[in-house]
Design an enzyme around this catalytic site. Structure first.
Site, PDB file in Angstrom:
ATOM      1  N   LYS A 160       0.951  -0.938   0.059  1.00 51.13           N
ATOM      2  CA  LYS A 160      -0.091   0.140  -0.546  1.00 51.13           C
ATOM      3  C   LYS A 160       0.423   1.197  -0.115  1.00 51.13           C
ATOM      4  CE  LYS A 160      -4.521  -1.824   1.260  1.00 51.13           C
ATOM      5  NZ  LYS A 160      -5.219  -2.843   2.795  1.00 51.13           N
ATOM      6  N   ARG A 199      -3.083 -10.360   5.420  1.00 47.67           N
ATOM      7  CA  ARG A 199      -3.703 -10.633   3.525  1.00 47.67           C
ATOM      8  C   ARG A 199      -2.851  -9.515   3.059  1.00 47.67           C
ATOM      9  NH1 ARG A 199      -6.181  -6.765  -0.281  1.00 47.67           N
ATOM     10  NH2 ARG A 199      -7.893  -7.929  -1.482  1.00 47.67           N
TER      11      ARG A 199
HETATM   12  N1  HH2 Z   1      -8.024  -3.894   0.497  1.00 47.74           N
HETATM   13  C1  HH2 Z   1      -7.337  -3.985  -0.559  1.00 47.74           C
HETATM   14  C2  HH2 Z   1      -8.503  -4.763  -1.147  1.00 47.74           C
HETATM   15  N2  HH2 Z   1      -8.923  -5.541   0.264  1.00 47.74           N
HETATM   16  N3  HH2 Z   1      -9.981  -6.979   2.244  1.00 47.74           N
HETATM   17  C3  HH2 Z   1      -9.618  -6.075   4.457  1.00 47.74           C
HETATM   18  N4  HH2 Z   1     -10.164  -6.766   4.593  1.00 47.74           N
HETATM   19  N5  HH2 Z   1      -8.227  -5.153   4.053  1.00 47.74           N
HETATM   20  C4  HH2 Z   1      -7.706  -4.773   3.655  1.00 47.74           C
HETATM   21  O1  HH2 Z   1      -6.008  -4.307   3.526  1.00 47.74           O
HETATM   22  C5  HH2 Z   1      -8.228  -4.404   1.886  1.00 47.74           C
HETATM   23  C6  HH2 Z   1      -8.643  -5.460   1.500  1.00 47.74           C
HETATM   24  C7  HH2 Z   1      -6.377  -3.101  -1.153  1.00 47.74           C
HETATM   25  O2  HH2 Z   1      -5.972  -4.218  -2.055  1.00 47.74           O
HETATM   26  P1  HH2 Z   1      -5.720  -5.265  -3.111  1.00 47.74           P
HETATM   27  O3  HH2 Z   1      -7.048  -6.007  -3.149  1.00 47.74           O
HETATM   28  O4  HH2 Z   1      -4.215  -5.371  -3.226  1.00 47.74           O
HETATM   29  O5  HH2 Z   1      -5.765  -4.071  -4.248  1.00 47.74           O
HETATM   30  P2  HH2 Z   1      -7.383  -3.171  -5.097  1.00 47.74           P
HETATM   31  O6  HH2 Z   1      -8.449  -2.993  -4.154  1.00 47.74           O
HETATM   32  O7  HH2 Z   1      -7.137  -1.658  -6.585  1.00 47.74           O
HETATM   33  O8  HH2 Z   1      -7.590  -4.606  -6.576  1.00 47.74           O
END
Ligand code: HH2
Length: 287
Positions: free
Chosen positions: A232, A266
């Site tokens: 992030k 995660r």
């Molecule tokens: N962060 C993201 C998405 N979902 N869910 C939980 N529970 N906690 C988190 O910190 C979290 C999440 C964002 O990361 P990512 O899935 O890699 O990116 P994007 O939303 O651009 O797909």
């Protein structure tokens, strides 16, 4: 060194063995089947690529996979339930019979959650903490699935405007407490709820860092903690790098999360982060 205490919990999963949380940190591998996710967008839209990624995570030692079909990064284009399902269902159909890991689905829409459960998902991960669509809780309750409630404020367009806190840990804790109350009201047993401080969501870098440092205080909610620091932008505060080049920075944040009492982390890179988590757990155990 003092590591925060970590209570043990057991989450029931529909139709399979329960998940034990506490004795060691569980790893949730991220699979984004989106064209625009901030770190792995476009890589796994094709079900066979998503399956390959899930099998690799399973072999590397993941405990769960979390599949997301809508990017939630600030400024991402929102997708409707039909588009989200058009991406998600072929991937779930490919994975559910071939991957033995519990599958979590990252969605804040009740209709998507319901269809995902019908295709074999056993955990629901709601980044809106039930603010977007409270029916996600009813779906989790009916399925007997654990529900992850993440802290956020506003929506994708207003995340930055909402990033104002006098006491980030206290406010995140209070807002998570309200989310848990919404879930319990809708019939989700309290023991099936996992909370997450939502690093990077409606938070400037300083807020995400403070939330991570303040993790032990969130244990007062009496629920398992999930933390998602992976790649992030708050990590860039300590050294500017593109998202795909933040795995070392992620390792530092994962270590802090484990010592701070996280039950689940995660992450995008399971094979690398499992080493980080095992060493951090060993340090916890050596206290
Ligand atoms: N962060 C993201 C998405 N979902 N869910 C939980 N529970 N906690 C988190 O910190 C979290 C999440 C964002 O990361 P990512 O899935 O890699 O990116 P994007 O939303 O651009 O797909």
């Amino acid at each position: 060194m003092i590591a925060a205490p970590r209570r043990a919990f057991t989450l029931s999963l529909p139709g399979r063995a329960p998940l034990t949380l506490g004795p060691r940190t569980l790893l949730m591998g991220v699979i984004n089947i989106t064209p625009d996710s901030f770190s792995d967008g476009g890589d796994r839209l094709d079900p066979s690529r998503a399956l390959e990624a899930a099998v690799a995570m399973q072999e590397a030692g993941a405990d769960l996979v979390d599949i997301g079909a809508e990017s939630t990064r600030p400024g991402a284009t929102p997708v409707d339930a039909d588009e989200e399902l058009a991406r998600l269902l072929p991937v779930l159909k490919a994975l559910a019979p071939r991957v033995s890991l519990p599958i979590s689905v990252d969605t804040y829409k009740g209709a998507v959650a319901r269809a995902a459960i019908a295709e074999g998902a056993v955990v629901l991960n709601d980044i809106s903490g039930l603010r977007a669509d409270p029916s996600v809780a009813a779906v989790a309750a009916a399925a007997g699935a654990p529900l992850v409630l993440m802290h956020s404020r506003g929506g994708p367009g207003t995340l930055h405007a909402e990033a104002a806190y006098a006491d980030v840990v206290g406010e995140v804790g209070a807002e998570l407490q309200a989310a848990v109350a919404r879930a319990v009201e809708a019939g989700v047993p309290r023991g099936q709820v996992v909370v997450d401080p939502g690093l990077g969501f409606a938070k400037k870098a300083e807020h995400s860092l403070a939330a991570l440092a303040g993790l032990p205080a969130l244990a007062a909610l009496g629920l398992p903690l999930l933390v998602g620091p992976s790649r992030k932008s708050f990590l860039a505060a300590a050294g500017l790098r593109p998202a795909s080049d933040r795995d070392w920075a992620t390792a530092a944040a994962v270590t802090a999360a484990v010592l701070g009492g996280a039950h689940i982390v995660r992450v995008h890179r399971v094979a690398e982060m499992i080493q980080v988590v095992r060493v951090a757990d060993a340090i916890r155990d050596a206290r």
